[in-house]
Design a protein around this motif. Sequence first.
Motif, short mmCIF file in Angstrom:
data_model
loop_
_atom_site.label_atom_id
_atom_site.label_comp_id
_atom_site.label_asym_id
_atom_site.label_seq_id
_atom_site.Cartn_x
_atom_site.Cartn_y
_atom_site.Cartn_z
N LEU A 19 28.56 41.84 43.42
CA LEU A 19 29.78 41.98 44.20
C LEU A 19 29.72 41.15 45.48
O LEU A 19 30.72 40.61 45.91
N ALA A 22 30.47 37.64 44.49
CA ALA A 22 31.90 37.53 44.24
C ALA A 22 32.67 37.56 45.56
O ALA A 22 33.66 36.88 45.73
N ASN A 26 35.40 35.18 46.80
CA ASN A 26 36.58 35.99 46.52
C ASN A 26 37.16 35.64 45.15
O ASN A 26 38.29 35.14 45.03
N ASP A 27 36.35 35.92 44.16
CA ASP A 27 36.76 35.70 42.78
C ASP A 27 37.93 36.60 42.37
O ASP A 27 38.48 36.44 41.29
N PHE A 28 38.30 37.53 43.24
CA PHE A 28 39.39 38.45 42.96
C PHE A 28 40.75 37.89 43.38
O PHE A 28 41.77 38.54 43.20
N GLN A 31 43.74 38.11 40.84
CA GLN A 31 44.25 39.47 40.65
C GLN A 31 45.00 39.95 41.90
O GLN A 31 46.03 40.61 41.80
N ILE A 32 44.47 39.62 43.08
CA ILE A 32 45.11 40.02 44.33
C ILE A 32 46.46 39.32 44.49
O ILE A 32 47.45 39.94 44.89
N VAL A 156 36.16 39.34 50.65
CA VAL A 156 35.79 40.69 50.23
C VAL A 156 34.65 41.15 51.13
O VAL A 156 33.70 40.40 51.37
N SER A 167 39.21 43.70 49.95
CA SER A 167 39.77 42.47 50.49
C SER A 167 41.15 42.83 51.02
O SER A 167 41.81 43.73 50.50
N VAL A 191 38.73 46.18 45.53
CA VAL A 191 38.54 45.24 44.41
C VAL A 191 37.82 45.87 43.23
O VAL A 191 37.91 45.37 42.10
N GLU A 192 37.15 47.00 43.45
CA GLU A 192 36.48 47.68 42.36
C GLU A 192 37.49 48.34 41.42
O GLU A 192 37.15 48.73 40.31
N LEU A 194 40.38 46.73 40.55
CA LEU A 194 41.19 45.68 39.91
C LEU A 194 40.75 45.45 38.47
O LEU A 194 39.63 45.66 38.10
#
Length: 194
Positions: A19, A22, A26-28, A31-32, A156, A167, A191-192, A194
């Motif tokens: 995490l 990531a 900010n690999d999220f 999705q964000i 994040v 994030s 983010v957990e 998503l």
Amino acid sequence: MLGRILRVTSAGLLLFGALTTAAAANDFAPQITKLMNEQIKPWLSDPAVVDAVKAQNAKTSGLSDADIDKLDKQWRAEAKAGGGPLVNEVMGNALSAFLKGKKDGSGGVYSEIFVMDAKGLNVGASDVTSDYMQGDEGKWQKTYPVGPDAMFIDDVEFDESSKTFQSQVSGTVVDPATGQPIGAITVGINVEKL
């Protein structure tokens, strides 16, 4: 027993490391961005948001930097004390109730939501923020002054209070009647989830 503790700790460290890696990139972000476009942006034209921001802009437009510093100090002291006139005014308004409803209905995806005016001051919030003035932070500086379509996704980070990786996504609040920026919104994303 010690072997099990070490294994659990090692697994926990591996998850933490994954995490954290990531988080750095900010690999999220995809999705964000999707969450912002599909779920959050529609709120921004809701009269609960627009009317509250416009009303506060009229109220705060003449504030000097010294006035804002004084209000920010008051907010910080009240936040530490568990409330006071300024914190209670913001947290007790209709916009804060609207934002609390959005947070509560998110199934834990949203960890916090707050809306700022044209000066970066809190208009409404799902939870008490640590400060009143957000105008000196990226969440406001990279949205409201940039324009109507601005969006800023922050790194994040591990949130100590909730023990989750989060994030923040921020965007510009626009007056639907004029198309002009009037404020900004920030939403903390777990983010957990998503």
